[in-house]
Scaffold this motif. Structure first.
Motif, PDB file in Angstrom:
ATOM      1  N   ALA A 122      -2.638  -0.227   3.636  1.00 27.38           N
ATOM      2  CA  ALA A 122      -2.528   0.893   2.640  1.00 27.38           C
ATOM      3  C   ALA A 122      -3.997   1.118   1.919  1.00 27.38           C
ATOM      4  O   ALA A 122      -4.083   1.175   0.639  1.00 27.38           O
ATOM      5  CB  ALA A 122      -1.567   0.237   1.500  1.00 27.38           C
ATOM      6  N   PRO A 123      -4.799   1.546   2.581  1.00 28.97           N
ATOM      7  CA  PRO A 123      -6.218   2.073   2.111  1.00 28.97           C
ATOM      8  C   PRO A 123      -5.868   3.228   1.429  1.00 28.97           C
ATOM      9  O   PRO A 123      -4.841   4.032   1.359  1.00 28.97           O
ATOM     10  CB  PRO A 123      -7.147   2.211   3.082  1.00 28.97           C
ATOM     11  N   ASN A 124      -6.906   3.902   0.803  1.00 33.46           N
ATOM     12  CA  ASN A 124      -6.541   5.022  -0.072  1.00 33.46           C
ATOM     13  C   ASN A 124      -7.290   6.258   0.715  1.00 33.46           C
ATOM     14  O   ASN A 124      -8.530   6.234   0.937  1.00 33.46           O
ATOM     15  CB  ASN A 124      -6.980   5.128  -1.764  1.00 33.46           C
ATOM     16  N   HIS A 133      -8.629  -4.270   1.360  1.00 32.59           N
ATOM     17  CA  HIS A 133      -7.792  -3.695   2.524  1.00 32.59           C
ATOM     18  C   HIS A 133      -7.949  -4.672   3.992  1.00 32.59           C
ATOM     19  O   HIS A 133      -6.961  -4.856   4.519  1.00 32.59           O
ATOM     20  CB  HIS A 133      -8.366  -2.199   2.409  1.00 32.59           C
TER      21      HIS A 133
HETATM   22  N1  ARG Z   1      -3.073   1.869  -1.862  1.00 29.17           N
HETATM   23  C1  ARG Z   1      -2.826   0.865  -2.850  1.00 29.17           C
HETATM   24  C2  ARG Z   1      -4.350   0.214  -3.194  1.00 29.17           C
HETATM   25  O1  ARG Z   1      -5.270   0.265  -2.327  1.00 29.17           O
HETATM   26  C3  ARG Z   1      -2.036  -0.197  -2.011  1.00 29.17           C
HETATM   27  C4  ARG Z   1      -0.636   0.068  -1.906  1.00 29.17           C
HETATM   28  C5  ARG Z   1       0.162  -1.005  -1.758  1.00 29.17           C
HETATM   29  N2  ARG Z   1       1.755  -0.776  -1.358  1.00 29.17           N
HETATM   30  C6  ARG Z   1       2.593  -0.308  -2.198  1.00 29.17           C
HETATM   31  N3  ARG Z   1       3.736   0.005  -1.774  1.00 29.17           N
HETATM   32  N4  ARG Z   1       2.343  -0.276  -3.452  1.00 29.17           N
HETATM   33  O2  ARG Z   1      -4.313  -0.570  -4.226  1.00 29.17           O
END
Ligand code: ARG
Length: 579
Positions: A122-124, A133
Motif C-alpha cells: 500500500a504505497p502512495n 512500505h
Molecule cells: N497507504 C497507506 C500508507 O501509506 C497504508 C494503507 C493501509 N491499508 C488500509 N486499508 N488502510 O500509510
C-alpha cells in the motif's frame, strides 16, 4: 501427523478434555523443547489454577494416565508441576522417515480453509516507497506464502493511496510539466522529486493553490480530462511499484491493486448505511461516528470522521467501504491489515464502527498485523545522508551490490552470470530476513554489516548452511532422493538433537502463522542451522564408519537442506545451491 510435538499435544489435549470436561478456556498445551528433557508440557500449572488444586498432583495424575506408549520412554513430573518427556528413538526414526517421504515436510493443512484478505504494501501514488512500505510488503508477502502453504484461499490487496486532496496539486503539476516529461520523470522513479516540486509550488503560489483546489473538485466530479490525467499519474506510479516488487521478488501484481479510489462508488452507501444504523452524528459541521470506548486526551469521545464539512470523504470512509467489500463481496473470514503501528487507533476505530454497524459478523475477523519502525545506527528513524527518508530502491540496489562484493571475495570461482543471480538472492534475502527476523511489533536497526554477515541469525548464514549441504551431495555422488527412504539412526546426541528439531517444522510454521509473526519461523530456522552445525562437527558424514551410517547422516543433511529451503521460501527468500 509427523510433528513430534504436535502428536504429544494432541494426546495431552484429549486426556485433559476427558478428565476435566468442565475446564474451558485457553490452556497452554504446548510441548516445548527444554534443557532437562526432550520436551516439556506445562499444562498442569494452568489446569491446577482453574481447578484450585495442587499443580504437582494434577501433573502426576496426567502423567499416570497419559498414554504415550510407543512415543515416549519416560514421562516425569518435575519442578512445580512440569511434565518432562523423553521420546522413544524408534518413534523419532519412524517420524523422520515419514517426513522425508513427504514433499510438505510434515506441514499440516488448515482444518478449515479460510478466505484471507491480506492488505499489504500500500504505497502512495506519486510518493516514494520508503522503509515503512518495505516492512508492510515483506511481512505481508511472508503471510501470503504461509497462508497459501497451509491451504487457505488468499486474496492479496494492495490498497494504494490513489485518491484525495493532494491529487489536485499533483495533476496541476503534471499539466505544468507537460504530460510527456511528467510521465518520464515518474516512470524512472523520481516520485519524491515530483511530489516535492508540486508541494513547493502549492506552498509558494496562491494561483497554483487555486488551480489545485479546482482540480480536486473536477476530479471528484468525474471530469473526463481530469480523470485521464489522474489515471496517468496512477499508472506511472503503479508501473514503478511493480519494478520494486520485481526486485523484491514479492507476489504483488497489477491485478492485486485495490486502491482507495476503487471504493469511491461505495462511499455514499457507507454514509447511508451508517445513518440507517443511527450511528451518524453531525459534529462541527462534519458527519462522524463516535465508536464506543475511544476517547482523546481530555477524555472526550473521539469521532471517526466519515464526511468532512466540505462534503469530502475521508481515509476512514474508504476503509469502511473496504470492510463491507471484503466481507460481503469477497466473503473474507479473515482480514489481515499489515500496516504500521501508528495506524493502530485508526484501524481499531474502523473495526469498532464496522462491528457497531453490523458489517463484521463473528465469522469475519479483522486483525491489525502491526509493525514498528526501521531505525538507523543512531537509533533514530532511518534517514539518508541528505536527511531525507531513504528510497527503497536505492536500499535494495545497495544490498545486491554489497552481496556481490562479498561473494566475489568468498567464492571467486563462481561464474559471473551465476554470481549475479546469487548476489540478488543474498542481498534481497538479507534485507528481507533482517526485517522478518525481529519481532514485528518492535523497531529494528537497519545494519548492513549485520544483515549481510555469514554468521548469526541472518539470511546469508541460513543460505550458506543450505548451500554447504548441497555441496556435500555433489561430493558424495549420491542422489538426494535416494536418502529419503533410509533408516535414520540417532546414535550421537547431536544427531538426536537435530532430528528432534527437524520434526518440529510443522509446529514452527503454524506457530508463526497463528501469531502472524514470521520471526518465530526465523528463530526456528536459525536454531535448525545451529543444530546442524553441531551435528556436522561431531558426526562425520562422507567418512562415516559404515555405508548405512553414511546414508543415515546424508538423510539428515537432505532433510535439513529441504527444511531450510522450504522455510526460507515461506519467508520469500531464495536458497541458492552454490554461493
Ligand atoms: N497507504 C497507506 C500508507 O501509506 C497504508 C494503507 C493501509 N491499508 C488500509 N486499508 N488502510 O500509510
Amino acid at each position: 501427523m509427523t510433528d513430534v510435538a504436535a502428536v504429544v499435544v494432541e494426546r495431552v489435549a484429549a486426556l485433559v478434555a476427558r478428565l476435566h470436561p468442565q475446564v474451558a478456556g485457553n490452556l497452554d498445551m504446548a510441548a516445548r523443547p527444554s534443557e532437562h528433557a526432550d520436551a516439556q508440557v506445562n499444562v498442569a500449572l494452568g489446569l491446577a489454577k482453574q481447578l484450585g488444586k495442587n499443580p504437582r498432583e494434577v501433573a502426576q495424575q496426567l502423567a499416570d494416565q497419559l498414554d504415550l506408549s510407543g512415543i515416549c520412554t519416560k514421562v516425569e513430573v518435575a519442578g512445580p508441576g512440569f511434565l518432562n518427556l523423553t521420546y522413544d528413538d524408534a518413534h523419532l526414526a519412524k517420524l523422520l522417515k515419514d517426513v522425508a517421504a513427504d514433499p510438505r515436510l510434515g506441514l499440516r493443512r488448515a482444518e478449515v480453509a479460510e478466505t484471507v484478505v491480506i492488505d499489504y504494501s500500500a504505497p502512495n501514488v506519486a510518493k516514494e516507497m520508503h522503509v515503512g512500505h518495505l516492512r508492510s510488503t515483506v511481512i505481508g508477502d511472508a503471510l501470503v506464502r504461509m497462508c497459501e502453504a497451509v491451504g487457505h484461499r488468499v486474496i492479496r490487496e494492495n490498497h494504494i493511496g490513489d485518491w484525495g486532496t493532494p491529487f489536485g496539486m499533483l495533476i496541476e503539476h503534471l499539466v505544468d510539466l507537460g504530460e510527456v516529461d511528467a510521465a518520464r520523470e515518474l516512470s524512472v522513479g523520481d516520485l519524491d522529486g515530483f511530489y516535492k516540486q508540486a508541494r513547493a509550488k502549492f506552498e509558494a503560489s496562491p494561483e497554483f493553490q487555486e488551480r489545485a483546489r479546482a482540480r480536486v473538485v473536477a476530479l471528484q466530479g468525474g471530469d473526463q480530462d481530469t480523470l485521464r490525467l489522474w489515471e496517468l499519474l496512477v499508472a506511472q506510479s503503479a508501473h514503478y511499484f511493480a519494478t520494486v516488487y520485481e526486485k523484491l521478488d514479492v507476489r504483488l501484481e497489477a491485478s492485486d491493486l485495490r486502491g482507495e479510489s476503487v471504493y469511491n462508488d461505495l462511499l455514499a452507501k457507507v454514509v447511508e448505511r451508517l445513518s440507517a444504523a443511527k450511528l451518524l452524528v453531525t459534529s462541527d459541521g462534519a458527519e462522524v461516528v463516535f465508536p464506543e470506548g475511544f476517547t482523546n486526551r481530555e477524555n472526550e469521545p473521539l469521532p471517526l470522521i466519515i464526511r468532512k464539512g466540505d462534503g469530502g470523504y475521508n481515509y476512514a470512509t474508504s476503509d469502511l467501504a473496504c470492510v463491507i467489500d471484503r466481507v460481503e463481496r469477497l466473503h473474507a473470514t479473515l482480514m489481515l491489515y499489515v500496516v504500521g503501528s501508528p495506524q493502530a487507533q485508526h484501524l481499531a476505530m474502523i473495526e469498532a464502527v464496522a462491528k457497531a454497524a453490523g458489517w463484521l459478523p463473528p465469522t469475519s475477523r479483522m486483525v491489525h498485523v502491526a509493525f514498528g519502525s526501521v531505525l538507523g545506527n543512531d537509533r533514530k528513524m532511518l534517514k539518508s545522508r541528505t536527511g531525507d527518508s531513504v528510497k527503497l530502491v536505492d536500499l535494495l540496489d545497495e544490498a545486491v551490490q554489497r552481496a556481490a562484493a562479498s561473494i566475489a571475495e568468498k567464492n571467486p570461482e563462481l561464474p559471473e552470470a551465476q554470481r549475479n543471480a546469487v548476489a540478488r538472492m543474498i542481498g534481497i534475502g538479507a534485507v528481507k530476513y533482517s526485517d522478518l527476523s525481529s519481532d514485528r511489533v518492535k523497531d529494528y536497526v537497519f545494519d548492513w554489516e549485520r544483515m549481510l554477515s555469514f554468521d548469526g541469525n541472518t539470511a546469508p548464514y541460513l543460505q550458506y548452511a543450505h548451500a554447504r549441504i548441497c555441496s556435500i551431495f555433489r561430493r558424495a555422488n549420491v542422489e538426494r532422493t535416494a536418502t529419503r527412504t533410509a533408516t535414520i539412526s540417532l546414535g550421537h546426541a547431536s544427531e538426536r538433537a537435530l532430528a528432534l528439531w527437524l520434526l518440529q517444522y510443522d509446529s514452527a510454521v503454524w506457530d508463526a502463522l497463528e501469531r502472524y509473526s514470521p520471526h518465530r519461523l526465523c528463530t526456528y530456522l536459525y536454531e535448525l542451522s545451529t543444530r546442524y552445525t553441531s551435528f556436522y562437527e561431531h558426526c562425520p558424514v562422507l567418512k562415516a564408519e559404515s555405508d548405512e551410517l553414511r546414508l543415515s547422516r546424508l538423510a539428515l543433511c537432505d532433510l535439513t537442506a529441504r527444511t531450510l529451503a522450504d522455510g526460507l521460501a515461506l519467508l520469500g527468500i531464495s536458497s541458492p545451491e552454490q554461493m
